[in-house]
Design an enzyme around this catalytic site. Sequence first.
Site, PDB file in Angstrom:
ATOM      1  CE  LYS A 108      -3.523 -10.660   3.507  1.00 57.12           C
ATOM      2  NZ  LYS A 108      -4.701  -9.892   3.726  1.00 57.12           N
TER       3      LYS A 108
ATOM      4  CG  ASP B 240      -8.201 -10.135   1.913  1.00 59.74           C
ATOM      5  OD1 ASP B 240      -8.500 -10.866   2.806  1.00 59.74           O
ATOM      6  OD2 ASP B 240      -6.787  -9.839   1.768  1.00 59.74           O
TER       7      ASP B 240
END
Length: 287
Positions: free
Chosen positions: A79, A115
Amino acid sequence: MSRSQPLPPESSPVTDRYAVIGNPIAHSRSPLIHTAFARQTGQNLSYETLLAPLTEFPATVRRFQAEGGRGVNVTVPFKEAAWQMADELSPRARLAQAANTLVFTGTGIFADNTDGVGLIADLRQNLDFPLARKRILLMGAGGAARGVIGALLAEQPLLLVVANRTVSRALALQHHFAPYGIVEACDYAALRGVPFDCVINATAASLTGAALALPDTLFAPGSLAYDMMYGDRATPFLQFAQQHGAAHCADGLGMLVEQAAVAFRLWRQVQPQTQPVIGQLRVAAHE
Ligand code: ATR
Protein backbone atom coordinates in the site's frame (compact mmCIF):
# COMPACT_ATOMS: atom_id res chain seq x y z
CA MET A 1 -19.06 15.51 -51.50
CA SER A 2 -19.52 15.07 -47.77
CA ARG A 3 -17.07 13.10 -45.77
CA SER A 4 -18.35 10.49 -43.38
CA GLN A 5 -16.51 8.77 -40.54
CA PRO A 6 -15.96 5.04 -41.03
CA LEU A 7 -18.25 2.98 -38.84
CA PRO A 8 -16.53 1.07 -36.04
CA PRO A 9 -16.21 -2.63 -36.76
CA GLU A 10 -18.87 -4.78 -35.15
CA SER A 11 -17.50 -6.33 -32.03
CA SER A 12 -18.58 -7.67 -28.69
CA PRO A 13 -18.28 -5.16 -25.83
CA VAL A 14 -14.76 -5.05 -24.41
CA THR A 15 -14.40 -6.50 -20.94
CA ASP A 16 -12.58 -4.06 -18.64
CA ARG A 17 -9.85 -5.70 -16.58
CA TYR A 18 -9.14 -5.08 -12.90
CA ALA A 19 -6.99 -6.93 -10.38
CA VAL A 20 -5.82 -7.05 -6.79
CA ILE A 21 -2.05 -7.08 -6.24
CA GLY A 22 -0.44 -8.41 -3.07
CA ASN A 23 2.00 -10.93 -1.66
CA PRO A 24 0.58 -13.37 -0.65
CA ILE A 25 -2.61 -13.04 -2.68
CA ALA A 26 -4.08 -16.51 -3.27
CA HIS A 27 -6.62 -16.24 -0.44
CA SER A 28 -7.88 -12.76 -1.29
CA ARG A 29 -11.65 -12.45 -1.33
CA SER A 30 -11.56 -9.33 -3.51
CA PRO A 31 -12.26 -11.24 -6.78
CA LEU A 32 -15.42 -12.72 -5.23
CA ILE A 33 -16.54 -9.32 -4.00
CA HIS A 34 -15.95 -7.39 -7.22
CA THR A 35 -17.42 -10.15 -9.37
CA ALA A 36 -20.54 -10.05 -7.20
CA PHE A 37 -20.70 -6.23 -7.49
CA ALA A 38 -20.32 -6.47 -11.29
CA ARG A 39 -23.12 -9.03 -11.57
CA GLN A 40 -25.36 -6.97 -9.33
CA THR A 41 -24.84 -3.72 -11.28
CA GLY A 42 -24.60 -5.21 -14.78
CA GLN A 43 -21.00 -4.08 -15.32
CA ASN A 44 -18.88 -5.87 -17.92
CA LEU A 45 -15.56 -6.46 -16.18
CA SER A 46 -13.11 -9.13 -15.11
CA TYR A 47 -11.17 -9.15 -11.83
CA GLU A 48 -8.08 -11.26 -11.16
CA THR A 49 -5.38 -11.73 -8.53
CA LEU A 50 -1.78 -10.76 -9.27
CA LEU A 51 1.07 -11.99 -7.11
CA ALA A 52 3.86 -9.41 -7.22
CA PRO A 53 7.37 -10.40 -6.13
CA LEU A 54 8.30 -8.25 -3.11
CA THR A 55 10.68 -6.04 -5.10
CA GLU A 56 8.54 -5.83 -8.24
CA PHE A 57 5.35 -4.05 -7.31
CA PRO A 58 5.78 -1.05 -9.68
CA ALA A 59 6.75 -3.34 -12.59
CA THR A 60 3.69 -5.53 -11.94
CA VAL A 61 1.38 -2.50 -11.97
CA ARG A 62 2.96 -1.10 -15.16
CA ARG A 63 2.68 -4.45 -16.93
CA PHE A 64 -1.01 -4.78 -16.07
CA GLN A 65 -1.61 -1.19 -17.18
CA ALA A 66 0.22 -1.81 -20.48
CA GLU A 67 -1.92 -4.91 -21.07
CA GLY A 68 -5.02 -2.71 -20.93
CA GLY A 69 -5.94 -3.00 -17.24
CA ARG A 70 -8.20 -0.21 -15.96
CA GLY A 71 -7.26 -0.21 -12.30
CA VAL A 72 -6.07 -2.28 -9.34
CA ASN A 73 -6.65 -2.81 -5.67
CA VAL A 74 -3.50 -3.05 -3.59
CA THR A 75 -3.05 -5.08 -0.45
CA VAL A 76 -0.34 -6.10 2.01
CA PRO A 77 2.56 -5.29 1.75
CA PHE A 78 2.33 -2.81 -1.14
CA LYS A 79 0.00 0.00 0.00
CA GLU A 80 2.88 2.37 0.67
CA ALA A 81 4.56 1.51 -2.64
CA ALA A 82 1.22 2.22 -4.38
CA TRP A 83 1.07 5.67 -2.79
CA GLN A 84 4.66 6.33 -3.86
CA MET A 85 4.16 5.47 -7.52
CA ALA A 86 0.97 7.50 -8.07
CA ASP A 87 0.90 10.57 -10.31
CA GLU A 88 -2.10 12.01 -8.48
CA LEU A 89 -3.37 11.39 -4.93
CA SER A 90 -6.76 11.77 -3.30
CA PRO A 91 -6.57 13.85 -0.09
CA ARG A 92 -7.17 10.73 2.02
CA ALA A 93 -4.40 8.77 0.26
CA ARG A 94 -2.06 11.72 0.79
CA LEU A 95 -2.94 11.82 4.48
CA ALA A 96 -2.62 8.07 4.96
CA GLN A 97 0.63 7.92 2.95
CA ALA A 98 -0.75 4.66 1.61
CA ALA A 99 -3.11 3.67 -1.21
CA ASN A 100 -5.33 0.63 -1.72
CA THR A 101 -6.96 1.64 -5.02
CA LEU A 102 -5.31 2.76 -8.26
CA VAL A 103 -7.17 4.09 -11.28
CA PHE A 104 -5.38 4.16 -14.63
CA THR A 105 -6.49 7.43 -16.17
CA GLY A 106 -5.60 8.88 -19.56
CA THR A 107 -2.84 10.90 -17.90
CA GLY A 108 -1.35 8.48 -15.38
CA ILE A 109 -2.15 6.75 -12.11
CA PHE A 110 -4.63 8.18 -9.61
CA ALA A 111 -4.40 6.71 -6.10
CA ASP A 112 -7.03 6.62 -3.38
CA ASN A 113 -7.29 5.00 0.04
CA THR A 114 -10.77 3.62 0.75
CA ASP A 115 -9.90 1.71 3.95
CA GLY A 116 -10.92 4.49 6.36
CA VAL A 117 -14.28 5.17 4.75
CA GLY A 118 -14.81 1.41 4.47
CA LEU A 119 -14.30 0.99 8.21
CA ILE A 120 -16.64 3.88 9.03
CA ALA A 121 -19.33 2.56 6.64
CA ASP A 122 -19.17 -0.85 8.30
CA LEU A 123 -19.41 0.64 11.79
CA ARG A 124 -22.23 3.01 10.92
CA GLN A 125 -24.36 1.15 8.42
CA ASN A 126 -23.78 -2.54 9.13
CA LEU A 127 -23.09 -2.48 12.86
CA ASP A 128 -25.17 0.59 13.74
CA PHE A 129 -22.29 1.94 15.84
CA PRO A 130 -21.71 5.66 15.14
CA LEU A 131 -18.50 7.03 16.64
CA ALA A 132 -19.41 10.64 17.43
CA ARG A 133 -18.56 11.41 21.08
CA LYS A 134 -17.29 7.86 21.64
CA ARG A 135 -14.01 6.93 23.35
CA ILE A 136 -12.01 5.03 20.72
CA LEU A 137 -8.90 2.94 21.16
CA LEU A 138 -6.97 2.06 17.99
CA MET A 139 -4.31 -0.59 18.53
CA GLY A 140 -1.34 -0.67 16.16
CA ALA A 141 0.71 2.04 14.49
CA GLY A 142 1.61 0.51 11.13
CA GLY A 143 0.12 1.11 7.70
CA ALA A 144 -3.26 -0.39 8.63
CA ALA A 145 -3.68 2.06 11.53
CA ARG A 146 -2.44 5.04 9.52
CA GLY A 147 -4.97 4.26 6.81
CA VAL A 148 -7.97 4.76 9.11
CA ILE A 149 -7.00 7.53 11.57
CA GLY A 150 -8.12 10.39 9.31
CA ALA A 151 -11.57 8.82 8.89
CA LEU A 152 -11.86 8.11 12.64
CA LEU A 153 -11.01 11.73 13.52
CA ALA A 154 -13.58 12.96 10.99
CA GLU A 155 -16.29 11.19 13.04
CA GLN A 156 -15.51 13.56 15.94
CA PRO A 157 -14.99 11.03 18.73
CA LEU A 158 -14.64 12.19 22.31
CA LEU A 159 -11.20 10.58 22.48
CA LEU A 160 -8.88 8.75 20.08
CA VAL A 161 -6.04 6.84 21.69
CA VAL A 162 -3.48 5.03 19.52
CA ALA A 163 -1.65 2.33 21.47
CA ASN A 164 1.29 0.39 20.13
CA ARG A 165 3.89 -2.08 21.38
CA THR A 166 6.58 0.28 20.05
CA VAL A 167 5.35 3.57 21.47
CA SER A 168 7.59 5.73 19.24
CA ARG A 169 5.54 4.64 16.20
CA ALA A 170 2.30 5.70 17.92
CA LEU A 171 3.90 9.05 18.79
CA ALA A 172 4.88 9.52 15.14
CA LEU A 173 1.21 9.07 14.16
CA GLN A 174 0.11 11.51 16.87
CA HIS A 175 2.45 14.08 15.33
CA HIS A 176 1.44 13.30 11.73
CA PHE A 177 -2.29 13.68 12.40
CA ALA A 178 -2.04 16.68 14.77
CA PRO A 179 -3.42 19.14 12.18
CA TYR A 180 -6.60 17.03 11.91
CA GLY A 181 -7.41 16.31 15.54
CA ILE A 182 -6.11 15.10 18.86
CA VAL A 183 -4.56 11.64 18.90
CA GLU A 184 -3.15 10.39 22.20
CA ALA A 185 -0.29 7.91 21.86
CA CYS A 186 0.72 5.33 24.46
CA ASP A 187 1.80 1.73 25.01
CA TYR A 188 -0.52 -1.08 26.13
CA ALA A 189 0.46 -0.91 29.81
CA ALA A 190 -0.76 2.71 30.00
CA LEU A 191 -4.29 1.55 29.11
CA ARG A 192 -4.91 -0.07 32.50
CA GLY A 193 -8.08 1.27 34.10
CA VAL A 194 -9.15 3.36 31.06
CA PRO A 195 -12.46 2.15 29.52
CA PHE A 196 -13.32 2.60 25.84
CA ASP A 197 -16.56 2.44 23.84
CA CYS A 198 -14.86 1.09 20.73
CA VAL A 199 -11.60 -0.88 20.59
CA ILE A 200 -10.18 -1.49 17.11
CA ASN A 201 -7.36 -3.92 16.43
CA ALA A 202 -5.21 -2.69 13.54
CA THR A 203 -2.11 -4.67 14.53
CA ALA A 204 -0.76 -7.55 12.49
CA ALA A 205 -0.95 -9.77 15.60
CA SER A 206 -4.10 -11.56 14.41
CA LEU A 207 -2.29 -12.61 11.24
CA THR A 208 0.04 -14.79 13.28
CA GLY A 209 -2.53 -15.74 15.92
CA ALA A 210 -0.57 -13.80 18.57
CA ALA A 211 -2.36 -12.38 21.60
CA LEU A 212 -1.83 -8.74 22.60
CA ALA A 213 -0.75 -7.93 26.15
CA LEU A 214 -3.90 -6.01 27.07
CA PRO A 215 -5.34 -5.01 30.43
CA ASP A 216 -8.74 -6.59 31.18
CA THR A 217 -10.34 -3.18 31.90
CA LEU A 218 -10.60 -1.97 28.30
CA PHE A 219 -14.27 -2.50 27.56
CA ALA A 220 -16.91 -0.03 28.78
CA PRO A 221 -20.54 -1.23 29.07
CA GLY A 222 -22.08 -1.44 25.59
CA SER A 223 -18.66 -1.36 23.91
CA LEU A 224 -17.69 -2.77 20.52
CA ALA A 225 -14.52 -4.78 19.85
CA TYR A 226 -13.52 -4.64 16.17
CA ASP A 227 -10.73 -6.62 14.53
CA MET A 228 -9.72 -5.31 11.11
CA MET A 229 -8.60 -8.85 10.28
CA TYR A 230 -11.12 -11.48 9.26
CA GLY A 231 -11.03 -15.23 9.17
CA ASP A 232 -13.11 -18.31 9.72
CA ARG A 233 -12.84 -18.13 13.49
CA ALA A 234 -12.63 -15.40 16.14
CA THR A 235 -9.15 -13.88 16.44
CA PRO A 236 -7.33 -13.99 19.81
CA PHE A 237 -8.26 -10.32 20.28
CA LEU A 238 -11.99 -10.98 19.74
CA GLN A 239 -11.83 -13.99 22.07
CA PHE A 240 -10.21 -11.77 24.70
CA ALA A 241 -12.90 -9.12 24.15
CA GLN A 242 -15.71 -11.64 24.56
CA GLN A 243 -14.22 -12.79 27.85
CA HIS A 244 -13.62 -9.28 29.22
CA GLY A 245 -16.86 -7.41 28.80
CA ALA A 246 -17.19 -6.24 25.18
CA ALA A 247 -20.90 -6.10 24.36
CA HIS A 248 -20.38 -6.54 20.62
CA CYS A 249 -17.62 -8.14 18.52
CA ALA A 250 -16.98 -7.77 14.79
CA ASP A 251 -14.28 -8.87 12.38
CA GLY A 252 -13.09 -6.94 9.32
CA LEU A 253 -15.15 -8.70 6.67
CA GLY A 254 -17.66 -5.85 6.51
CA MET A 255 -14.84 -3.32 6.17
CA LEU A 256 -13.32 -5.38 3.36
CA VAL A 257 -16.58 -5.30 1.40
CA GLU A 258 -17.24 -1.62 2.15
CA GLN A 259 -13.77 -0.46 1.05
CA ALA A 260 -14.24 -2.53 -2.10
CA ALA A 261 -17.57 -0.81 -2.80
CA VAL A 262 -15.93 2.62 -2.65
CA ALA A 263 -13.20 1.42 -5.04
CA PHE A 264 -15.84 -0.06 -7.38
CA ARG A 265 -17.72 3.25 -7.46
CA LEU A 266 -14.50 5.09 -8.23
CA TRP A 267 -13.82 2.79 -11.20
CA ARG A 268 -17.36 2.31 -12.53
CA GLN A 269 -19.36 5.30 -11.21
CA VAL A 270 -22.07 3.00 -9.85
CA GLN A 271 -22.81 2.16 -6.24
CA PRO A 272 -23.09 -1.57 -5.47
CA GLN A 273 -25.11 -2.90 -2.55
CA THR A 274 -22.80 -4.28 0.11
CA GLN A 275 -25.08 -6.18 2.50
CA PRO A 276 -25.95 -9.06 0.14
CA VAL A 277 -22.25 -9.57 -0.59
CA ILE A 278 -21.30 -9.55 3.10
CA GLY A 279 -24.04 -12.14 3.67
CA GLN A 280 -22.77 -14.26 0.78
CA LEU A 281 -19.19 -14.24 2.14
CA ARG A 282 -20.37 -15.13 5.66
CA VAL A 283 -22.28 -18.12 4.31
CA ALA A 284 -19.28 -19.22 2.21
CA ALA A 285 -17.00 -18.97 5.28
CA HIS A 286 -19.19 -21.46 7.14
CA GLU A 287 -19.54 -24.00 4.34
P1 ATR B 1 0.52 -3.06 8.63
O1 ATR B 1 0.78 -2.34 7.34
O2 ATR B 1 -0.28 -4.32 8.48
O3 ATR B 1 -0.04 -2.18 9.67
P2 ATR B 1 3.14 -2.90 9.84
O4 ATR B 1 3.35 -1.52 9.33
O5 ATR B 1 4.25 -3.88 9.80
O6 ATR B 1 1.94 -3.63 9.08
O7 ATR B 1 2.59 -2.78 11.34
C1 ATR B 1 2.27 -3.90 12.10
C2 ATR B 1 1.62 -3.43 13.39
O8 ATR B 1 1.23 -4.59 14.15
C3 ATR B 1 2.52 -2.63 14.29
O9 ATR B 1 1.74 -1.75 15.04
C4 ATR B 1 3.13 -3.73 15.18
O10 ATR B 1 3.63 -3.26 16.40
P3 ATR B 1 5.15 -2.68 16.49
O11 ATR B 1 5.13 -1.35 15.80
O12 ATR B 1 5.43 -2.59 17.93
O13 ATR B 1 5.98 -3.70 15.75
C5 ATR B 1 1.91 -4.57 15.40
N1 ATR B 1 2.19 -5.95 15.81
C6 ATR B 1 2.54 -6.98 15.02
N2 ATR B 1 2.66 -8.11 15.74
C7 ATR B 1 2.38 -7.78 17.03
C8 ATR B 1 2.33 -8.50 18.26
N3 ATR B 1 2.58 -9.82 18.32
N4 ATR B 1 2.01 -7.82 19.38
C9 ATR B 1 1.75 -6.51 19.34
N5 ATR B 1 1.78 -5.76 18.21
C10 ATR B 1 2.09 -6.39 17.07
